[in-house]
Design a protein around this motif. Structure first.
Motif, mmCIF file in Angstrom:
data_model
loop_
_atom_site.group_PDB
_atom_site.id
_atom_site.type_symbol
_atom_site.label_atom_id
_atom_site.label_comp_id
_atom_site.label_asym_id
_atom_site.label_seq_id
_atom_site.Cartn_x
_atom_site.Cartn_y
_atom_site.Cartn_z
ATOM 1 N N THR A 198 -94.384 77.220 27.281
ATOM 2 C CA THR A 198 -95.502 76.868 26.793
ATOM 3 C C THR A 198 -95.207 76.823 25.351
ATOM 4 O O THR A 198 -95.776 75.898 24.265
ATOM 5 N N THR A 199 -94.752 78.179 24.642
ATOM 6 C CA THR A 199 -94.521 78.223 23.247
ATOM 7 C C THR A 199 -93.741 77.281 22.710
ATOM 8 O O THR A 199 -94.092 76.558 21.668
ATOM 9 N N GLY A 215 -91.309 78.913 14.362
ATOM 10 C CA GLY A 215 -90.774 78.961 15.773
ATOM 11 C C GLY A 215 -89.399 79.702 15.932
ATOM 12 O O GLY A 215 -89.126 80.433 16.628
ATOM 13 N N ILE A 232 -91.283 83.790 16.172
ATOM 14 C CA ILE A 232 -91.210 83.414 17.812
ATOM 15 C C ILE A 232 -90.025 83.939 18.643
ATOM 16 O O ILE A 232 -90.010 84.959 19.445
ATOM 17 N N ALA A 248 -90.392 87.991 19.175
ATOM 18 C CA ALA A 248 -90.933 87.989 20.794
ATOM 19 C C ALA A 248 -89.740 88.818 21.446
ATOM 20 O O ALA A 248 -90.494 89.735 22.442
#
Lengths: 539, 377
Positions: free
Chosen positions: A364-365, A388, A392, A396
């Protein structure tokens, strides 16, 4: 049980109680044009509230000796042309017998009008309507000159080799780009108009000696059956004439590259031009054709074949890599190579979510990032890339939200989905990924294969203009395999693809037939050059 | 054009299938980080006849010092012992990553078939799993720390993989063992490992008669034997020569087999099978302690002859051991005798195989050619 299901289905797809209302078309009288005063009044009444429509009366003076009413939409016409048209009308006023009704005449394309309704529609199309008091006749002159974008480079289908120009929003320019490349009487183009409000021009193009009649007639019938208030673009138009509008997969090619349309036409396909859309549809389309790029034919056969194979591997990676991760990590620990066991388990052990949620989160990300990048202006889009990629991706993992290996798998499958040349097919395949991940999360590899099976079943049922979607694999057409996983050298491509059912299937003569180009000795150098330049455009 | 799908007849079966997704829930998950995956299993026999099973599991987690967990437990059945092991760990013990099974010599001498049963029956266990026999206690072997590796379980697996490529141990998996066990005409053999000074070493071949361990071969002998099995390319072998160098020691030569081709001829002679092996070997000299010029054809031929003789004597000795000392048939000669139809009148039975094999006369003719000697200056 059956009855219950039927009621549920009915509830789900309840239609509005009131029957669909036709768009309120103004009540334009179909009265014959005959008396100057009434005609002008009715025309004015028809365009009431449309301030951009100019209806003026030219009083008699130096230029004219009788009143002439003129109606036009200022933003759609070229005012110089209108001036010139006026002088033509002058000439007609003196000798009205030079133009009979239903005839077009003069260098300016002048039509004599019969009814007010006709006059209204001509004005809306950007023509200028003249009503002459002396003869009580009305004429429409083509002064249509809408704002047009120049022919530019293709943004959505970029190639390195090959022609760079792309279609624009204007159907005139698009058709001229087509004619420029197909100087043949064989190229047939018919016009129709679709849409209650916007009455869009739709042109169907095909090569008479190649494209089978059935396809052309089928397209024409489908277009005639459309009854819709507004056509937005080629994409929604395609879904109105699809064989299966519920399928997630495109059933027509959508391209903005003229040379692709030309090669499609030469393969026996039918092309559909939409006014206002830079994308041109062509069909019938088969699944494998969505992975053919026009650059494949510019490249040498080996490199083209490698890229072609890579694209198909890319499809497989794009739809199944994340699902495979979920399946293996959730159910099939046996499949992990011994050497990968420790790193994989280590990176998984920090993640607090089950693999399915972890993967859905990351997918989804990535989709959010992709969509944000597509919607934002380019300058801000770069920021998205940084956010991104670094924030992320790296954070993450550090924060323990995902494992390294999942990041790689998600990134790889996203990159792999972008190497599909057709954007519409690549988005369809990206969407297919999510149900596959869910199936993998529920039943592991077993679920994935149920998903694959459903996909194959769906593909087998799918058709484009009645031609099977999975051709040349099912039904098997070995002769067409030369342009699937591999792109065979050009001399192998002696036949057109059979699934288009071309009337004339031969592209080139065989060895024993004449191979040398038939240039007559009397041909001038210019003619030879012309022939040569035609040949280079054919693929 | 198309019928709208709400106008079509609803398909109850399809809908029921779709609903079953939500209704029945999901398959039983084995989430990776919750699993204790057996990498190596060791089987010992306790004094009271119970099975002592030792598992090495990777201990994976952030900041864990010990990379491997070794757990042992007793039980009558191996899976019962596994259940007992599961009581002592928070992980779910699973066997899908099992790569090596070690049997202690003590257990192997009593027969390993009933332990193998679960390894073959459990569908999670790969058929390419390697079995081996340990010189001493299997548990001790697994608890020993490999100096360079975080886990002795992985070390053992990689050691055996490498040694199989070198022909220091036979290349047999559980699948091969099972097949040969049921084959009336061959006896299984598996790798043999030994714990020496705290290091695990590949120590050749463990010979089995049916499912019972009867004896072992050194890595040298394993290479020789594998030559007769048709493999053996890449194995190194040492030969002492008759000549003496300046240091007054016997010259020695180290040879690598580049290619090996073997042909067996079977015939009946004086009421017993006579098997003649013709083995053509091409070798490369990789070490030579003498002073002769090996590029000289005459000298090379002399050395070839000496190696041939050495190989022949050693292999004859080996076969004699098989036939008379261990009574095993790892070369699968029984199958050859059967295939050659040397006993056309008797039905092929286990007893006939043993009898005919042990009475067989076996000759081995080596034909060695040195094809490369290397460049020394």
């Amino acid at each position: 049980m059956n009855k219950l299901l039927q009621t549920i289905m009915k509830k789900l797809h309840r239609r509005p109680k009131t029957p669909p209302v036709n768009p309120p078309t103004p009540n334009i009288p179909k009265r014959q044009i005959g008396s100057y005063k009434d005609d002008v009044q009715e025309l004015q009444a028809s365009f009431q509230g449309c301030d951009d429509v100019k209806i003026r009366e030219l009083t008699p003076g130096k230029i004219t000796d009788c009143p002439v009413a003129v109606a036009y939409i200022e933003s759609l016409i070229k005012i110089d042309w209108m001036e010139f048209a006026y002088s033509q009308i002058q000439a007609l006023t003196d000798k009205p017998e030079h133009l009979r009704p239903n005839e077009t005449s003069g260098s300016m394309e002048i039509v004599m009008l019969k009814t007010i309704k006709e006059a209204v529609s001509y004005v809306l199309d950007g023509w200028t309507v003249f009503i002459v008091e002396k003869t009580n006749k009305a004429y429409a002159v083509n002064t249509y000159f809408p704002p047009m974008r120049n022919v530019e480079r293709s943004e959505t289908e970029t190639v390195i080799l090959g022609p760079q120009e792309a279609y624009t929003e204007s159907i005139q320019i698009n058709l001229s780009l087509l004619r420029k490349r197909l100087k043949s009487t064989d190229l047939k183009i018919t016009f129709t108009r679709v849409g209650r409000y916007n009455k869009k021009f739709v042109a169907i193009a095909w090569l008479e000696s190649i494209a089978p009649k059935e396809f052309v007639e089928s397209v024409q019938a489908r277009i005639e059956a459309i009854d819709i208030d507004n056509l937005t673009d080629a994409g929604d138009f395609a879904q109105l004439i699809d064989d299966n509008p519920y399928s997630p997969f495109p059933q027509y090619h959508m391209t903005e590259r003229p040379e692709r349309i030309v090669s499609h036409l030469c393969d026996g396909k039918v092309a559909i031009f939409n006014d206002g859309s830079p994308f041109v549809l062509s069909g019938p389309a088969s699944f494998i054709e969505f992975f053919q790029s026009s650059e494949d034919y510019d490249n040498r056969w080996l490199s083209a074949s490698v890229i072609r194979t890579l694209r198909l591997i890319g499809v497989l990676i794009s739809i199944s890599l994340s699902a495979l991760y979920v399946a293996v990590v959730t159910f099939h620990y046996q499949l992990i190579p011994t050497n990968m066991l420790v790193p994989l388990t280590e990176s998984r052990s920090r993640v607090p979510f089950p693999p399915l949620y972890e993967t859905l989160l990351m997918e989804t990300t990535i989709e959010l990032l992709r969509e944000a990048g597509a919607r934002l202006p380019t300058k801000v889009g770069q920021t998205i890339g940084i956010v991104g990629g670094i924030v992320i991706g790296q954070a993450a993992v550090t924060a323990g939200l995902t494992s390294n290996i999942l990041i790689i798998s998600v990134a790889l499958s996203t990159v792999a989905s972008f190497i599909t040349p057709s954007y519409i097919m690549s988005s369809a395949l990206r969407a297919i990924r999510f149900p596959l991940i869910l199936l993998a999360g529920m039943w592991g590899l077993y679920g994935m294969f149920i998903g694959y099976l459903l996909m194959v079943i769906h593909f087998l049922r799918l058709s484009s203009l009645g031609s099977p979607y999975l051709v040349p694999f099912a039904p098997l057409r070995l002769i067409d395999w030369k342009d699937t996983f591999l792109r065979a050298p050009i001399p192998f491509m002696k036949y057109r693809p059979t699934h288009n059912a071309p009337k004339n299937s031969q592209r080139m003569p065989f060895q024993n037939e004449t191979t040398a180009p038939a240039v007559s000795p009397s041909a001038t150098p210019d003619e030879i050059n012309e022939n040569a330049s035609d040949g280079s455009d054919s693929k | 054009m198309t019928t709208l799908f709400w106008k079509k007849r609803p398909r109850p079966l399809l809908l029921a299938l779709a609903l079953s997704v939500g209704v029945t829930g999901c398959a039983r998950p084995y989430i990776l980080e919750d699993l204790g995956m057996e990498l190596t299993a060791g089987y010992d026999l306790t004094d009271n006849g119970k099975l002592l099973v030792t598992y090495s599991l990777p201990n994976i987690g952030a900041g864990e010092q010990e990379k491997t967990i070794i757990i042992s437990s007793k039980g009558d059945l191996s899976k019962e012992a596994r259940e007992n092991v599961g009581l002592a760990t928070d992980r779910q013990i699973v066997s899908g990553q099992l790569r090596v099974a070690v049997f202690s010599e003590h257990l192997a001498r009593k027969g390993i078939w009933h332990v193998l049963d679960t390894l073959m029956r459990d569908v999670n266990i790969t058929k390419t799993m390697v079995l081996c026999v340990s010189d001493g206690n299997a548990g001790d072997l697994m608890k020993s720390k490999a100096p360079t590796r975080p886990s002795s379980g992985r070390y053992l697996y990689e050691l055996l993989q490498k040694s199989q490529k070198n022909y220091a141990v036979p290349k047999t998996t559980i699948q091969d063992f099972e097949r040969i066990y049921y084959d009336q005409g061959a006896d299984p053999m598996i790798p043999y490992v030994r714990l020496e000074n705290g290091t695990i070493m590949a120590a050749g071949t463990a010979l089995f008669r049916n499912d019972r361990f009867v004896g072992s071969l050194s890595p040298e002998e394993t290479k020789m034997m594998l030559l007769l099995r048709g493999g053996g390319q890449g194995g190194d072998i040492k030969q002492t020569l008759h000549t003496k160098g300046q240091d007054n020691l016997q010259d020695q030569v180290m040879l690598t087999f580049v290619t090996a081709k073997r042909k067996a001829k079977l015939e009946m002679q004086n009421g017993r099978p006579h098997i003649t092996y013709d083995v053509k070997v091409s070798g490369q000299i990789i070490e030579y302690s003498g002073d002769e010029d090996l590029t000289d054809d005459k000298i090379a031929q002399k050395i070839e002859k000496q190696i041939e003789d050495g190989l022949s004597t050693r292999i004859k000795d080996l076969i004699k051991q098989f036939q008379t000392k261990y009574h095993v048939d790892p070369l699968g000669l029984g199958t050859k005798i059967r295939a050659a139809n040397l006993y056309p009148n008797d039905p092929w039975t286990y007893d006939l195989w043993r009898k005919s094999y042990e009475s067989a006369k076996i000759d081995v003719n080596f034909k060695l050619r040195i094809i490369r000697t290397g460049i020394t200056r």
